[in-house]
Motif scaffolding. Structure first.
Motif, PDB file in Angstrom:
ATOM      1  N   GLN A  30       0.821  -1.200   0.000  1.00 51.99           N
ATOM      2  CA  GLN A  30       0.000   0.000   0.000  1.00 51.99           C
ATOM      3  C   GLN A  30       0.863   1.261   0.000  1.00 51.99           C
ATOM      4  O   GLN A  30       1.915   1.297   0.643  1.00 51.99           O
ATOM      5  N   ALA A  32       0.935   4.940   1.335  1.00 51.33           N
ATOM      6  CA  ALA A  32       0.255   5.744   2.342  1.00 51.33           C
ATOM      7  C   ALA A  32      -0.245   7.059   1.760  1.00 51.33           C
ATOM      8  O   ALA A  32       0.464   7.732   1.004  1.00 51.33           O
ATOM      9  N   THR A  34      -0.744  10.702   2.283  1.00 46.99           N
ATOM     10  CA  THR A  34      -0.159  11.706   3.168  1.00 46.99           C
ATOM     11  C   THR A  34      -0.414  13.092   2.582  1.00 46.99           C
ATOM     12  O   THR A  34      -0.986  13.240   1.506  1.00 46.99           O
ATOM     13  N   TYR A 196      -6.013   6.676   8.325  1.00 43.48           N
ATOM     14  CA  TYR A 196      -4.695   6.382   7.766  1.00 43.48           C
ATOM     15  C   TYR A 196      -4.804   5.189   6.826  1.00 43.48           C
ATOM     16  O   TYR A 196      -5.801   4.463   6.829  1.00 43.48           O
ATOM     17  N   THR A 197      -3.786   4.977   6.009  1.00 39.89           N
ATOM     18  CA  THR A 197      -3.754   3.853   5.091  1.00 39.89           C
ATOM     19  C   THR A 197      -3.316   2.611   5.849  1.00 39.89           C
ATOM     20  O   THR A 197      -2.185   2.545   6.345  1.00 39.89           O
ATOM     21  N   THR A 198      -4.206   1.638   5.956  1.00 38.01           N
ATOM     22  CA  THR A 198      -3.916   0.421   6.716  1.00 38.01           C
ATOM     23  C   THR A 198      -3.328  -0.657   5.805  1.00 38.01           C
ATOM     24  O   THR A 198      -3.532  -0.632   4.588  1.00 38.01           O
ATOM     25  N   ASP A 205       3.606  -5.089   4.597  1.00 36.06           N
ATOM     26  CA  ASP A 205       3.094  -3.849   5.178  1.00 36.06           C
ATOM     27  C   ASP A 205       2.738  -4.026   6.649  1.00 36.06           C
ATOM     28  O   ASP A 205       2.982  -3.145   7.478  1.00 36.06           O
ATOM     29  N   LEU A 211       3.643   2.225   7.139  1.00 38.87           N
ATOM     30  CA  LEU A 211       2.280   2.747   7.146  1.00 38.87           C
ATOM     31  C   LEU A 211       1.917   3.305   8.521  1.00 38.87           C
ATOM     32  O   LEU A 211       1.185   4.298   8.628  1.00 38.87           O
ATOM     33  N   ALA A 214       3.322   6.907   8.933  1.00 39.82           N
ATOM     34  CA  ALA A 214       2.455   7.887   8.280  1.00 39.82           C
ATOM     35  C   ALA A 214       1.161   8.072   9.064  1.00 39.82           C
ATOM     36  O   ALA A 214       0.667   9.192   9.229  1.00 39.82           O
ATOM     37  N   GLY A 215       0.610   6.970   9.573  1.00 36.63           N
ATOM     38  CA  GLY A 215      -0.612   7.047  10.359  1.00 36.63           C
ATOM     39  C   GLY A 215      -0.419   7.794  11.662  1.00 36.63           C
ATOM     40  O   GLY A 215      -1.314   8.520  12.112  1.00 36.63           O
TER      41      GLY A 215
END
Length: 353
Positions: A30, A32, A34, A196-198, A205, A211, A214-215
């Protein structure tokens, strides 16, 4: 050298266990999401109010809040109408404006993945970002009058499409938040934050922290936005990979309590290493498959010590009747009862029913 070898073996074992437990997901890395909200370019070029608008990338939530406080209601509503995606996702914007902006964005969206979010006009959508797999935050209760506030941070496989899916309800942010709110009730509010992108599946990942890093930045800014709008400091509940996010955010995150459940680790060896003033709690059911994953961190793989271990130093939350990886918020469980008491500040370790 012997310790190094043991670490390598533990990492290899972790990969083997994860592969056998949930299926190693390959080819689904994935990217992220942002940066500032979608629509920022048009926002920056808008001079209709005769003044520069806050920069979503540079200005803090507190600066955003001060800007909106200085606007007339007419000007506020004008920005909502012209830039719903920015207003709806900009931390520091007043809650009511974000709810309206996100309702507009959802109604304007033609993506069938988001139709269920737009179907109910009474939903309080605090964030809606359609980029990537989609990110959502929803409020249960009244944040304006709440004396206690909680935030639920989910783990892998969560996005706008699975935010409130009908199966495995208590493994979704909406399901967890609704269940907690049913226990805390009037005088409280719970936010389901899928901001956030999980990771998807259990693969690289999920085994690394990129990730989560970023989260953590997004969660920290979200918390700063709540504070800027006068919302009480929340208790934050972090499930599975969400606990990695919370661990990386801990030193910057405004929280009365950090509660991790089904955690693979927080990228810290002990509570002290989190550098937080929040009380730290941990719950893990013995039937949770996460218990089979060795708690190691080496060369970027793994997330470190088990927060539910005695050595980590977190307060323990009873979870013997929380079945599996997603049973912690199930009605009637000791863990849910404890979570509600933690949320309202009345729980002490050993208070299980």
């Amino acid at each position: 050298m012997r310790r190094y070898a043991r670490t390598l073996v533990a990492v290899a074992l972790a990969v083997t266990v994860v592969s056998g437990t949930a299926g190693w997901a390959s080819g689904n890395a994935q990217q992220a999401v942002t940066g500032p909200p979608p629509g920022t370019a048009a926002w920056r070029s808008d001079h209709a109010l005769g003044r520069e608008l806050p920069d979503p990338a540079r200005d803090t939530p507190a600066q955003v809040a001060r800007f909106f406080e200085g606007l007339s209601e007419e000007d506020q509503q004008s920005l909502v109408t012209r830039h719903p995606l920015v207003v709806g996702n900009l931390d520091g914007v007043p809650l009511e404006l974000r709810y309206r902006a996100n309702a507009l964005s959802l109604k304007d969206s033609h993506d069938p993945r988001y139709a269920h979010l737009a179907a109910d006009d009474h939903r309080q959508i605090l964030a809606f970002d359609p980029r990537g797999r989609g990110q959502v935050a929803e409020v249960f209760g009244d944040l304006r009058t709440a004396r206690q506030v909680s935030v639920v941070v989910p783990g892998s496989d969560i996005d706008a499409g699975t935010f409130d899916r009908g199966n495995d309800v208590y493994g979704t942010p909406a399901g967890m938040a609704k269940s907690l709110y049913s226990q805390t009730g009037r005088g409280s509010a719970v936010i389901a934050w899928a901001g956030y992108t999980t990771p998807v599946g259990v693969g690289m990942d999920a085994a690394t922290g990129s990730l989560a890093e970023a989260g953590a930045d997004r969660l920290t800014r979200f918390g700063d936005g709540l504070a800027a709008d006068g919302v009480p400091t929340p208790a934050v509940f972090c499930h599975s990979y969400g606990s990695v996010v919370c661990g990386l955010a801990a030193s910057r995150l405004r929280a009365t309590d950090l509660v991790v459940l089904g955690s693979p680790g927080m990228r810290a060896d002990t509570v002290r290493d989190l550098h937080t003033d929040a009380r730290v709690w941990a719950a893990k059911d013995t039937s949770d498959w996460i218990d089979d994953v060795p708690n190691v961190e080496f060369a970027g793989l793994g997330h470190g010590a088990d927060p539910a271990s005695r050595e980590f130093g977190a307060h323990r939350v009873p979870a013997d009747d929380a079945h599996g990886h997603t049973g912690y918020f199930a009605p009637g469980t000791e863990s849910l009862h404890a979570f509600a008491a933690i949320a309202d500040g009345t729980y002490a370790e050993g208070d299980a029913r």
